[in-house]
Design an enzyme around this catalytic site. Structure first.
Site, short mmCIF file in Angstrom:
data_model
loop_
_atom_site.label_atom_id
_atom_site.label_comp_id
_atom_site.label_asym_id
_atom_site.label_seq_id
_atom_site.Cartn_x
_atom_site.Cartn_y
_atom_site.Cartn_z
N HIS A 9 -61.90 100.64 48.19
CA HIS A 9 -60.96 101.24 47.02
C HIS A 9 -61.72 100.24 45.70
O HIS A 9 -62.67 99.54 45.64
CB HIS A 9 -59.82 100.56 47.14
CG HIS A 9 -59.55 99.23 47.28
ND1 HIS A 9 -59.68 98.24 46.45
CD2 HIS A 9 -59.29 98.44 48.39
CE1 HIS A 9 -59.39 97.16 46.67
NE2 HIS A 9 -59.33 97.01 48.04
N GLU A 84 -55.73 97.38 55.15
CA GLU A 84 -56.52 96.34 55.13
C GLU A 84 -55.54 95.40 56.14
O GLU A 84 -54.61 95.65 56.65
CB GLU A 84 -56.20 95.51 53.74
CG GLU A 84 -56.81 94.13 53.58
CD GLU A 84 -58.36 94.10 53.95
OE1 GLU A 84 -58.77 93.95 55.51
OE2 GLU A 84 -59.34 94.17 52.88
#
Length: 226
Positions: A9, A84
């Site tokens: 990201h 994550e």
């Protein structure tokens, strides 16, 4: 041969401040949005993306939104599997605070015991390794011949995939790999060899040619856009 492109990201304020984000709903900052747009342009010129699989956390959904400016025809699926690591009570700490105050969770300081340590309310690196290994195996098994899939995810999951391809154990996977925001990693998947994996290979291509690490943590295209 199919292709999987994994990207991290764009930047958030917590990235810039070197804070542990985990599952926090942190948005992209201005630099992160610029990075994501540059990444989208790079991907569009180099790949014919058929579908996008993205983590459902805020920073990856916002990155995906920016990517789709250049990839409007790609189907999108958001998945918890590509999140994550959940850092639990460690979320929000500066990395310096983690390394100095909680060395038992620092893989670089404590090795495998740190990879197996699970913070209150969170996951260990071993938990993440197992989760991403399963998600990766499922994606590769379902990949159509000549299909290109873009995975929009986080540093931890990309560490795991590269570690699997290189034959690293979980501690090596976390300690030996570095990647920046919006860095790109490309993996070739040979459908003819999919049934004969060699997970212990440390080469960029396994012995049977099933998975080939073509590009690793590339981000030079971001500098071209500044």
């Amino acid at each position: 041969m199919g292709t999987v492109v994994l990207v991290r990201h764009g930047e958030t304020d917590w990235n810039a401040e070197r804070r542990i984000q985990g599952w926090a709903p942190s948005p992209l900052n201005e630099e992160g949005r610029r990075q994501a747009r540059a990444l989208g342009e790079h991907v569009a010129t180099r790949y014919g993306v058929d579908r996008i699989v993205a983590s459902d956390l805020r920073r990856t959904t916002e990155t995906t939104r920016e990517l789709r400016r250049s990839l409007p025809d790609a189907d999108v699926e958001f998945s918890r599997a590509w999140r994550e690591r959940d850092f639990g009570v460690l979320q929000g700490l500066a990395y310096r605070e983690l390394f100095e105050g909680y060395p038992e969770f620092s893989v670089r300081k404590s090795g495998y015991p740190a990879a197996a340590a699970r913070p209150e309310g969170g996951e260990s690196w071993q938990d993440v390794y197992d989760r991403i290994r399963d998600a990766w195996t499922e994606l590769v098994d379902e990949l159509d011949e000549a299909e290109t899939v873009l995975i929009v995810t986080h540093g931890g999951p990309i560490h795991v995939v590269i570690g699997l391809l290189k034959g690293y154990d979980v501690a090596e996977t976390i300690a030996e790999i570095d990647l920046s925001n919006c860095a790109l990693t490309e993996v070739g998947v040979d459908a003819d060899e999919r049934d004969s994996p060699n997970p212990d290979s440390r080469d960029r291509q396994d012995a049977d040619g099933e998975l080939t690490l073509r590009r690793e943590c590339v981000a030079t295209f971001l500098d071209d856009e500044q």
